[in-house]
Motif scaffolding. Structure first.
Motif, short mmCIF file in Angstrom:
data_model
loop_
_atom_site.label_atom_id
_atom_site.label_comp_id
_atom_site.label_asym_id
_atom_site.label_seq_id
_atom_site.Cartn_x
_atom_site.Cartn_y
_atom_site.Cartn_z
N THR A 143 16.24 -6.71 2.64
CA THR A 143 15.32 -7.01 1.52
C THR A 143 15.71 -8.28 0.78
N GLU A 144 16.97 -8.68 0.87
CA GLU A 144 17.43 -9.92 0.22
C GLU A 144 16.73 -11.15 0.79
N LEU A 145 16.13 -11.03 1.95
CA LEU A 145 15.41 -12.16 2.56
C LEU A 145 14.02 -12.34 1.98
N LEU A 146 13.63 -11.50 1.03
CA LEU A 146 12.29 -11.55 0.44
C LEU A 146 12.37 -11.84 -1.06
N PRO A 147 12.90 -12.98 -1.46
CA PRO A 147 13.08 -13.23 -2.91
C PRO A 147 11.78 -13.29 -3.69
N MET A 148 10.72 -13.79 -3.11
CA MET A 148 9.44 -13.86 -3.84
C MET A 148 8.96 -12.45 -4.17
N LYS A 149 9.16 -11.52 -3.26
CA LYS A 149 8.73 -10.14 -3.47
C LYS A 149 9.56 -9.47 -4.56
N VAL A 150 10.84 -9.68 -4.55
CA VAL A 150 11.72 -9.02 -5.51
C VAL A 150 11.31 -9.36 -6.94
N TRP A 151 10.85 -10.57 -7.16
CA TRP A 151 10.53 -10.99 -8.53
C TRP A 151 9.09 -10.75 -8.92
N SER A 152 8.28 -10.19 -8.04
CA SER A 152 6.89 -9.92 -8.42
C SER A 152 6.68 -8.41 -8.59
N ASP A 153 6.10 -7.73 -7.62
CA ASP A 153 5.81 -6.30 -7.76
C ASP A 153 7.05 -5.45 -8.04
N CYS A 154 8.16 -5.80 -7.43
CA CYS A 154 9.36 -4.97 -7.58
C CYS A 154 9.86 -4.94 -9.03
N SER A 155 9.59 -5.97 -9.77
CA SER A 155 10.04 -5.99 -11.16
C SER A 155 9.31 -4.96 -12.01
N LYS A 156 8.16 -4.47 -11.53
CA LYS A 156 7.38 -3.46 -12.25
C LYS A 156 7.70 -2.03 -11.80
N CYS A 157 8.49 -1.90 -10.78
CA CYS A 157 8.74 -0.59 -10.17
C CYS A 157 9.88 0.13 -10.88
N PRO A 158 9.70 1.42 -11.17
CA PRO A 158 10.77 2.18 -11.81
C PRO A 158 12.00 2.35 -10.91
N LYS A 159 11.86 2.12 -9.61
CA LYS A 159 12.98 2.25 -8.67
C LYS A 159 13.69 0.92 -8.41
N GLN A 160 13.36 -0.12 -9.15
CA GLN A 160 13.85 -1.46 -8.81
C GLN A 160 15.37 -1.55 -8.67
N ASP A 161 16.12 -0.79 -9.44
CA ASP A 161 17.57 -0.85 -9.37
C ASP A 161 18.15 0.05 -8.28
N HIS A 162 17.34 0.90 -7.69
CA HIS A 162 17.80 1.79 -6.63
C HIS A 162 16.66 2.00 -5.61
N CYS A 163 16.17 0.90 -5.10
CA CYS A 163 15.04 0.92 -4.17
C CYS A 163 15.40 1.68 -2.90
N ASP A 164 14.49 2.53 -2.46
CA ASP A 164 14.71 3.30 -1.24
C ASP A 164 13.78 2.86 -0.11
N GLU A 165 13.14 1.72 -0.27
CA GLU A 165 12.23 1.23 0.75
C GLU A 165 12.98 0.30 1.71
N THR A 166 12.44 0.21 2.92
CA THR A 166 12.99 -0.65 3.96
C THR A 166 12.03 -1.81 4.18
N ALA A 167 12.59 -2.99 4.37
CA ALA A 167 11.77 -4.19 4.59
C ALA A 167 11.59 -4.43 6.08
N TYR A 168 10.36 -4.81 6.44
CA TYR A 168 10.01 -5.16 7.82
C TYR A 168 9.22 -6.45 7.81
N ILE A 169 9.34 -7.21 8.90
CA ILE A 169 8.60 -8.46 9.00
C ILE A 169 8.04 -8.62 10.41
N LEU A 170 6.91 -9.28 10.48
CA LEU A 170 6.26 -9.61 11.76
C LEU A 170 6.01 -11.11 11.75
N GLU A 171 6.59 -11.81 12.71
CA GLU A 171 6.35 -13.25 12.82
C GLU A 171 5.15 -13.48 13.71
N LEU A 172 4.20 -14.26 13.22
CA LEU A 172 2.94 -14.47 13.95
C LEU A 172 2.99 -15.74 14.79
#
Length: 124
Positions: free
Chosen positions: A95-124
């Motif tokens: 998830t550290e590879l997604l800095p733009m994401k961390v500072w947008s929606d994640c800042s509004k999430c109550p789980k932001q300090d203990h996120c349990d989601e997994t990050a995935y990416i698809l290169e097109l």
């Protein structure tokens, strides 16, 4: 899923695709462009009685195609459903590879300090 206010839903309505059956909504999914080369698959939901019927795959495929048409080079997702995104070709990333994401929606999430989601990416 992250809570969304009615105003937020209306602001983002055009980013969604919806799956219907018999006039009933059975799934939804959104594509949000984050940066010129990066977009997110978000708010993916399928009715529990419609799991494993290809509905989520069809919606994600449609949005990935839309991202390609817009010239986006990478599509990512944050999820609790790791098997699904692996099945449709996404690769797990830190998830550290997604800095733009961390500072947008994640800042509004109550789980932001203990996120349990997994990050995935698809290169097109």
């Amino acid at each position: 899923m992250l809570f969304r206010s009615i105003a937020d839903i209306y602001d983002n309505l055009q980013t969604f695709v919806v799956a219907e059956e018999g006039g009933q909504v059975i799934g939804c999914c959104a594509l949000q462009v984050v940066w010129s080369d990066l977009a997110e698959i978000k708010s993916l939901a399928v009715a529990a009685d419609r799991f494993n019927k290809g509905i989520g795959t069809a919606m994600v495929s449609q949005l990935v195609q839309k991202a390609r048409e817009m010239g986006v080079q990478k599509v990512f997702a944050l999820t609790l459903e790791t098997g699904f995104f692996e099945k449709v070709g996404f690769k797990r990333i830190d998830t550290e590879l997604l800095p733009m994401k961390v500072w947008s929606d994640c800042s509004k999430c109550p789980k932001q300090d203990h996120c349990d989601e997994t990050a995935y990416i698809l290169e097109l």
